[in-house]
Design a protein around this motif. Structure first.
Motif, PDB file in Angstrom:
ATOM      1  N   SER A  14       0.821  -1.208   0.000  1.00 25.62           N
ATOM      2  CA  SER A  14       0.000   0.000   0.000  1.00 25.62           C
ATOM      3  C   SER A  14       0.855   1.258   0.000  1.00 25.62           C
ATOM      4  O   SER A  14       1.871   1.329   0.690  1.00 25.62           O
ATOM      5  CB  SER A  14      -0.908  -0.002   1.233  1.00 25.62           C
ATOM      6  N   SER A  15       0.412   2.243  -0.764  1.00 22.07           N
ATOM      7  CA  SER A  15       1.082   3.543  -0.732  1.00 22.07           C
ATOM      8  C   SER A  15       0.346   4.486   0.221  1.00 22.07           C
ATOM      9  O   SER A  15       0.825   5.562   0.533  1.00 22.07           O
ATOM     10  CB  SER A  15       1.133   4.154  -2.133  1.00 22.07           C
ATOM     11  N   LYS A  16      -0.823   4.051   0.701  1.00 17.35           N
ATOM     12  CA  LYS A  16      -1.634   4.877   1.608  1.00 17.35           C
ATOM     13  C   LYS A  16      -1.148   4.733   3.039  1.00 17.35           C
ATOM     14  O   LYS A  16      -0.760   3.653   3.470  1.00 17.35           O
ATOM     15  CB  LYS A  16      -3.093   4.434   1.584  1.00 17.35           C
ATOM     16  N   HIS A  17      -1.202   5.860   3.757  1.00 19.85           N
ATOM     17  CA  HIS A  17      -0.960   5.780   5.206  1.00 19.85           C
ATOM     18  C   HIS A  17      -2.315   5.961   5.877  1.00 19.85           C
ATOM     19  O   HIS A  17      -2.877   7.058   5.868  1.00 19.85           O
ATOM     20  CB  HIS A  17       0.037   6.832   5.691  1.00 19.85           C
ATOM     21  N   PRO A  18      -2.865   4.886   6.420  1.00 17.53           N
ATOM     22  CA  PRO A  18      -4.195   4.965   7.035  1.00 17.53           C
ATOM     23  C   PRO A  18      -4.221   5.981   8.177  1.00 17.53           C
ATOM     24  O   PRO A  18      -3.220   6.187   8.866  1.00 17.53           O
ATOM     25  CB  PRO A  18      -4.420   3.560   7.581  1.00 17.53           C
ATOM     26  N   LYS A  19      -5.399   6.584   8.372  1.00 19.39           N
ATOM     27  CA  LYS A  19      -5.525   7.584   9.434  1.00 19.39           C
ATOM     28  C   LYS A  19      -5.514   6.946  10.824  1.00 19.39           C
ATOM     29  O   LYS A  19      -5.161   7.583  11.800  1.00 19.39           O
ATOM     30  CB  LYS A  19      -6.764   8.444   9.221  1.00 19.39           C
TER      31      LYS A  19
END
Length: 158
Positions: A14-19
């Protein structure tokens, strides 16, 4: 076991950083949903379990093993999915040992398979240096290099 994730399309870099950890669990469940192993109901149950019992799914610093009961109605098949996030996600702001970057989501149709999955995953994670190497993975090529390194290590130790 690293090859298992790749060959079964059960890896998400994943390139997303979850909140927060809830979003991280939802993202880690996507690879399981897309492979027909779980439904949103199972992912909701995993989140509810963490809310009820605390961050028991963080098995060692840096590694979470999201799972719920083997007989959950949201489980459609047996498998393990791996999601690697760019940074660790905190489950407890007061305890950095409860941060995780590698999420191994488990699903199993019965308790025997569930325990086998946990044992296989635990054996793999005991490999010296593997967790640190996986935490450095940024793309599929990095993952394949880590996979090759540990396959070579296994062959050399035989």
């Amino acid at each position: 076991m690293l090859r298992y994730f790749l060959e079964n399309h059960l890896i998400n870099i994943s390139s997303k950083h979850p909140k927060d950890w809830e979003e991280a669990i939802r993202i880690s469940g996507e690879v399981m949903k897309s492979n027909g192993l779980v439904t949103d109901k199972y992912i909701d149950q995993v989140i509810a379990d963490v809310k009820e019992y605390g961050p028991y799914i963080v098995i060692v610093p840096g590694v979470a093993m999201p799972h719920s009961q083997a007989d959950s109605s949201g489980v459609l098949g047996t498998g393990i999915g791996l999601t690697i996030f760019p940074q660790a996600i905190s489950f407890d702001q007061n305890d950095p040992e409860k941060d995780a970057q590698l999420f191994f989501m488990l699903a199993a149709k019965d308790n025997k398979q569930h325990m086998e999955n946990i044992a296989n995953l635990s054996n793999m994670l005991m490999e010296d240096g593997l967790i640190a190497d996986l935490r450095q993975v940024k793309n599929l090529q990095d993952y394949q290099q880590v996979m090759a390194k540990y396959e070579l290590n296994k062959e050399e130790s035989r």
